[in-house]
Design a protein around this motif. Sequence first.
Motif, PDB file in Angstrom:
ATOM      1  N   ASN A  90       0.807  -1.219   0.000  1.00 35.32           N
ATOM      2  CA  ASN A  90       0.000   0.000   0.000  1.00 35.32           C
ATOM      3  C   ASN A  90       0.848   1.281   0.000  1.00 35.32           C
ATOM      4  O   ASN A  90       0.377   2.319  -0.472  1.00 35.32           O
ATOM      5  N   ALA A  91       2.083   1.213   0.519  1.00 32.80           N
ATOM      6  CA  ALA A  91       2.893   2.438   0.626  1.00 32.80           C
ATOM      7  C   ALA A  91       2.994   3.109  -0.739  1.00 32.80           C
ATOM      8  O   ALA A  91       3.252   2.453  -1.745  1.00 32.80           O
ATOM      9  N   GLY A  92       2.776   4.402  -0.768  1.00 31.07           N
ATOM     10  CA  GLY A  92       2.848   5.098  -2.048  1.00 31.07           C
ATOM     11  C   GLY A  92       3.049   6.581  -1.850  1.00 31.07           C
ATOM     12  O   GLY A  92       2.745   7.137  -0.787  1.00 31.07           O
ATOM     13  N   VAL A 110       9.275   8.412  -7.455  1.00 31.93           N
ATOM     14  CA  VAL A 110       7.939   7.808  -7.333  1.00 31.93           C
ATOM     15  C   VAL A 110       7.994   6.319  -7.673  1.00 31.93           C
ATOM     16  O   VAL A 110       7.408   5.487  -6.965  1.00 31.93           O
ATOM     17  N   LEU A 111       8.722   5.983  -8.732  1.00 30.34           N
ATOM     18  CA  LEU A 111       8.828   4.555  -9.090  1.00 30.34           C
ATOM     19  C   LEU A 111       9.469   3.742  -7.969  1.00 30.34           C
ATOM     20  O   LEU A 111       9.077   2.603  -7.719  1.00 30.34           O
ATOM     21  N   GLU A 112      10.456   4.319  -7.296  1.00 29.69           N
ATOM     22  CA  GLU A 112      11.159   3.597  -6.225  1.00 29.69           C
ATOM     23  C   GLU A 112      10.212   3.124  -5.143  1.00 29.69           C
ATOM     24  O   GLU A 112      10.324   2.018  -4.628  1.00 29.69           O
ATOM     25  N   VAL A 113       9.245   3.971  -4.784  1.00 27.55           N
ATOM     26  CA  VAL A 113       8.302   3.609  -3.717  1.00 27.55           C
ATOM     27  C   VAL A 113       7.137   2.795  -4.295  1.00 27.55           C
ATOM     28  O   VAL A 113       6.850   1.681  -3.850  1.00 27.55           O
ATOM     29  N   ASN A 114       6.467   3.356  -5.295  1.00 23.95           N
ATOM     30  CA  ASN A 114       5.190   2.781  -5.755  1.00 23.95           C
ATOM     31  C   ASN A 114       5.364   1.463  -6.508  1.00 23.95           C
ATOM     32  O   ASN A 114       4.484   0.611  -6.450  1.00 23.95           O
ATOM     33  N   LEU A 115       6.471   1.329  -7.216  1.00 28.69           N
ATOM     34  CA  LEU A 115       6.644   0.140  -8.050  1.00 28.69           C
ATOM     35  C   LEU A 115       7.741  -0.792  -7.520  1.00 28.69           C
ATOM     36  O   LEU A 115       7.490  -1.972  -7.255  1.00 28.69           O
ATOM     37  N   ILE A 140      -1.994  -1.986  -3.947  1.00 31.04           N
ATOM     38  CA  ILE A 140      -2.859  -0.810  -4.020  1.00 31.04           C
ATOM     39  C   ILE A 140      -2.372   0.056  -5.184  1.00 31.04           C
ATOM     40  O   ILE A 140      -1.356   0.752  -5.089  1.00 31.04           O
ATOM     41  N   ALA A 141      -3.097  -0.042  -6.278  1.00 32.19           N
ATOM     42  CA  ALA A 141      -2.769   0.756  -7.474  1.00 32.19           C
ATOM     43  C   ALA A 141      -3.563   2.062  -7.381  1.00 32.19           C
ATOM     44  O   ALA A 141      -3.515   2.737  -6.347  1.00 32.19           O
TER      45      ALA A 141
END
Length: 266
Positions: A90-92, A110-115, A140-141
């Motif tokens: 879920n972290a984003g 952003v990619l480092e955290v979300n993906l 969680i997208a």
Amino acid sequence: MARLDGKVAIVTGGARGLGGATVDVLAEEGATVLIADVIDEAGEARATALRAKGHKAEYHHLDVRDADAWAALVDTAMHAHGHLDVLVNNAGINISITIEDATAQQFRDVLEVNLIGAFLGTKAVIPAMRSSGGGSIINIASNSTQMVLPLTTIYGASKSALANLTKTTAVHCAQRGYNIRVNSVHPGAHETEMLTGGTGMRPLDIPQVKALIDAIPMGRMGQPRELGKVVAFLASDDSSYMTTSELFSDGGLTVVSFGGDPALRG
Ligand SMILES: NC(=O)c1ccc[n+]([C@@H]2O[C@H](COP(=O)([O-])OP(=O)(O)OC[C@H]3O[C@@H](n4cnc5c(N)ncnc54)[C@H](O)[C@@H]3O)[C@@H](O)[C@H]2O)c1
């Protein structure tokens, strides 16, 4: 018997917002929940409050970008509980910016955290879930995978990639017979600090957010617990035949047209 009795779950970004509400719902449904986040005070407070109500919750500091920290957390969970059944990635983070204004560094951040954070978490838990007899991974997208706005240039790309990672992982696990299901949840506008950008402002006072809310067919934002209940369904055996699914929880927002509202052009 509660629906998640006996299950052990990790929720990243579980200290507040949608992750926090998900932690609450999973714990209320009987799971032992490991809250993994970088905001230690809020995470500890949430775990303490849940334990005070008789639920099972622990806080663990975890930066989802750190592969070694993931290995340590999964190791700790397996030693303490003997099995691991649910992971909620879920972290984003979000940077609302157009293609012309965005920098490569912002894109990487952003990619480092979300993906990549979700990628590392998924890799870390698969062996533990296999030895537990199976599991459920919920990513969680966002509805930004379908709802295209100029300001979601970076964020939407990260979440679309996460939705695809969900499916490749799900098919891999299913074909290998791991009994690990992998699905994505796509929230629309929910009332959290991400939406208000930490401004402390009321959502309706922010033009972009007001324009979004005005467009929602159900006429209101989602409450974090409503999203937590969707996640609990995917975490539970009630969704035992679901893998590769995308569940949108958005009050109908994603499919309506914005007619080029100037507030959303960036
Ligand atoms: N709020 C919405 O309307 C909305 C809509 C669509 C998708 N989402 C997604 O839902 C998820 C939760 O968002 P939210 O609205 O609750 O946001 P939020 O900012 O309130 O919470 C995000 C949480 O992630 C944690 N986090 C950030 N970076 C981290 C890292 N490197 N390691 C570990 N934890 C980290 C934060 O500390 C925080 O607790 C995000 O993935 C977000 O993209 C939210």
